[in-house]
Scaffold this motif. Structure first.
Motif, mmCIF file in Angstrom:
data_model
loop_
_atom_site.group_PDB
_atom_site.id
_atom_site.type_symbol
_atom_site.label_atom_id
_atom_site.label_comp_id
_atom_site.label_asym_id
_atom_site.label_seq_id
_atom_site.Cartn_x
_atom_site.Cartn_y
_atom_site.Cartn_z
ATOM 1 N N ALA A 208 0.832 -1.208 0.000
ATOM 2 C CA ALA A 208 0.000 0.000 0.000
ATOM 3 C C ALA A 208 0.866 1.256 0.000
ATOM 4 O O ALA A 208 0.571 2.236 -0.701
ATOM 5 C CB ALA A 208 -0.931 -0.009 1.210
ATOM 6 N N ALA A 209 1.958 1.245 0.797
ATOM 7 C CA ALA A 209 2.842 2.409 0.847
ATOM 8 C C ALA A 209 3.563 2.600 -0.485
ATOM 9 O O ALA A 209 3.769 3.739 -0.943
ATOM 10 C CB ALA A 209 3.860 2.240 1.976
ATOM 11 N N TRP A 210 3.933 1.504 -1.119
ATOM 12 C CA TRP A 210 4.578 1.586 -2.433
ATOM 13 C C TRP A 210 3.650 2.209 -3.461
ATOM 14 O O TRP A 210 4.045 3.084 -4.238
ATOM 15 C CB TRP A 210 5.006 0.181 -2.869
ATOM 16 N N LEU A 211 2.378 1.788 -3.454
ATOM 17 C CA LEU A 211 1.421 2.326 -4.406
ATOM 18 C C LEU A 211 1.216 3.820 -4.171
ATOM 19 O O LEU A 211 1.137 4.614 -5.125
ATOM 20 C CB LEU A 211 0.098 1.562 -4.271
ATOM 21 N N TRP A 212 1.146 4.210 -2.909
ATOM 22 C CA TRP A 212 1.001 5.637 -2.589
ATOM 23 C C TRP A 212 2.207 6.421 -3.098
ATOM 24 O O TRP A 212 2.077 7.520 -3.640
ATOM 25 C CB TRP A 212 0.848 5.811 -1.080
ATOM 26 N N ARG A 213 3.424 5.847 -2.948
ATOM 27 C CA ARG A 213 4.638 6.523 -3.402
ATOM 28 C C ARG A 213 4.643 6.710 -4.921
ATOM 29 O O ARG A 213 5.083 7.750 -5.439
ATOM 30 C CB ARG A 213 5.866 5.727 -2.960
ATOM 31 N N LEU A 214 4.128 5.709 -5.657
ATOM 32 C CA LEU A 214 4.066 5.832 -7.111
ATOM 33 C C LEU A 214 3.187 7.002 -7.529
ATOM 34 O O LEU A 214 3.491 7.707 -8.502
ATOM 35 C CB LEU A 214 3.536 4.539 -7.729
ATOM 36 N N GLN A 215 2.107 7.223 -6.786
ATOM 37 C CA GLN A 215 1.241 8.353 -7.102
ATOM 38 C C GLN A 215 1.887 9.671 -6.674
ATOM 39 O O GLN A 215 1.825 10.662 -7.405
ATOM 40 C CB GLN A 215 -0.107 8.171 -6.411
ATOM 41 N N ARG A 216 2.489 9.666 -5.512
ATOM 42 C CA ARG A 216 3.145 10.885 -5.019
ATOM 43 C C ARG A 216 4.245 11.355 -5.965
ATOM 44 O O ARG A 216 4.383 12.556 -6.230
ATOM 45 C CB ARG A 216 3.731 10.613 -3.635
ATOM 46 N N ASP A 217 5.015 10.390 -6.480
ATOM 47 C CA ASP A 217 6.128 10.728 -7.371
ATOM 48 C C ASP A 217 5.708 10.807 -8.830
ATOM 49 O O ASP A 217 6.556 10.925 -9.726
ATOM 50 C CB ASP A 217 7.252 9.694 -7.211
ATOM 51 N N ARG A 218 4.408 10.704 -9.076
ATOM 52 C CA ARG A 218 3.821 10.881 -10.404
ATOM 53 C C ARG A 218 4.262 9.818 -11.412
ATOM 54 O O ARG A 218 4.310 10.055 -12.607
ATOM 55 C CB ARG A 218 4.110 12.295 -10.946
ATOM 56 N N HIS A 219 4.580 8.636 -10.907
ATOM 57 C CA HIS A 219 4.751 7.500 -11.806
ATOM 58 C C HIS A 219 3.375 7.007 -12.270
ATOM 59 O O HIS A 219 3.239 6.479 -13.369
ATOM 60 C CB HIS A 219 5.498 6.363 -11.099
ATOM 61 N N LEU A 220 2.384 7.182 -11.407
ATOM 62 C CA LEU A 220 0.991 6.894 -11.741
ATOM 63 C C LEU A 220 0.229 8.210 -11.732
ATOM 64 O O LEU A 220 0.264 8.955 -10.745
ATOM 65 C CB LEU A 220 0.366 5.933 -10.725
ATOM 66 N N LEU A 221 -0.471 8.494 -12.846
ATOM 67 C CA LEU A 221 -1.210 9.748 -12.977
ATOM 68 C C LEU A 221 -2.696 9.487 -13.149
ATOM 69 O O LEU A 221 -3.096 8.496 -13.773
ATOM 70 C CB LEU A 221 -0.695 10.536 -14.183
ATOM 71 N N ARG A 222 -3.488 10.377 -12.605
ATOM 72 C CA ARG A 222 -4.938 10.266 -12.749
ATOM 73 C C ARG A 222 -5.349 10.663 -14.167
ATOM 74 O O ARG A 222 -4.804 11.599 -14.739
ATOM 75 C CB ARG A 222 -5.665 11.133 -11.722
ATOM 76 N N HIS A 223 -6.332 9.937 -14.691
ATOM 77 C CA HIS A 223 -6.803 10.186 -16.056
ATOM 78 C C HIS A 223 -8.303 9.959 -16.108
ATOM 79 O O HIS A 223 -8.824 9.006 -15.525
ATOM 80 C CB HIS A 223 -6.096 9.238 -17.030
ATOM 81 N N GLN A 224 -9.012 10.857 -16.783
ATOM 82 C CA GLN A 224 -10.456 10.729 -16.917
ATOM 83 C C GLN A 224 -10.803 9.820 -18.093
ATOM 84 O O GLN A 224 -10.483 10.142 -19.244
ATOM 85 C CB GLN A 224 -11.104 12.105 -17.124
#
Length: 278
Positions: A208-224
């Motif tokens: 869970a912490a790893w997934l949060w880090r990916l979003q924080r560091d913008r490796h994962l981006l939100r998309h509509q």
């Protein structure tokens, strides 16, 4: 771009059927295949490389016994997918067509030929299944023309939703939930994201912490994501009777004007998109 040619996939890239002639049924066979074979084909070619919770996998074989297509019938993420679009109170009486892929080597009309025969195998092997739900994703150029050609009932257009993407790859909600909750299969889900070029979890870092880090560091981006087109294949007389009380919308004629431009050269994933689930 609008075209009458069939969109296909090879090595996770969008291509078009090479042959402008229609398929010769005598040149192809449709058979039930092992899940490991279907999984390997999808991982190699499909823009959704993960394998769903499959109930039955069917393959399309061409000349030289080469596998040129796969259809996977699967358990939906929730029983409401079946009850909502089939009218059956028992969700076990339906399933989802979670993956459908043909390579560019298959001539025109290959999809309708393949799906019709895959349904025959489904009914023979799983007689309790009387209806099949599938979704088409306009975000990757699909509006369900093959489903329309097979007279599937167009039930709904789902609400747009926000997803997480790594480059051009949309990450399935189920994949993310496995990681967040540490569920069975979360190690494979992590490997899937790492294979897309994302950094590995750190020593002692929880999923869970790893997934949060990916979003924080913008490796994962939100998309509509645009809404999906929901279709239902009524395979039995009772399924057709049930369907009379449900919506049957006009078939979509073209992609939405807001349809985004995608590059399909990179691996990508989105469970439940384009012959997948809601």
């Amino acid at each position: 771009m609008e075209t009458t040619r069939s969109q296909r996939w090879r090595e996770r890239r969008a291509l078009w059927a090479r042959d402008l002639t229609v398929i010769d049924p005598k040149s192809y066979t449709v058979e039930i295949i092992d899940h490991h074979l279907a999984r390997a084909f999808i991982e190699r070619h499909h823009y959704l490389p993960s394998y769903p919770a499959a109930q039955l996998a069917v393959g399309l074989y061409g000349a030289g016994a080469s596998l040129e297509g796969v259809a996977v019938f699967a358990v939906p993420t929730t029983g409401a997918v079946i009850t909502r679009h089939t009218g059956f109170a028992d969700p076990d009486r339906g399933c989802v067509l979670a993956r459908l892929i043909l390579t560019d080597a298959v001539p025109q009309n290959g999809e309708s030929f393949f799906v019709a025969r895959a349904f025959r195998h489904l009914r023979r092997e799983k007689p309790g299944i009387e209806a099949v739900v599938s979704y088409s994703d306009p975000g990757v150029g699909h509006i369900g023309r093959v489903y329309c050609a097979l007279s599937a009932a167009h039930r709904a257009v789902t609400r747009p939703r926000t997803v997480l993407r790594a480059g051009n790859t949309t990450i399935a909600g189920r994949t993310l939930s496995k990681i967040r909750l540490g569920e069975r299969g979360h190690s494979g889900a992590i490997d899937q994201l790492v294979s897309l070029g994302l950094p590995k979890p750190g020593f002692g870092e929880t999923p869970a912490a790893w997934l949060w880090r990916l979003q924080r560091d913008r490796h994962l981006l939100r998309h509509q994501q645009p809404g999906l087109y929901a279709y239902c294949f009524e395979l039995t007389r009772e399924a057709r009777r049930n369907g009379r009380a449900l919506p049957r919308l006009p078939y979509p004629k073209a992609l939405p004007l807001a349809h985004p431009t995608f590059q399909f050269d990179l691996p990508d994933k989105a469970e439940g998109r384009a012959a997948g689930e809601e």
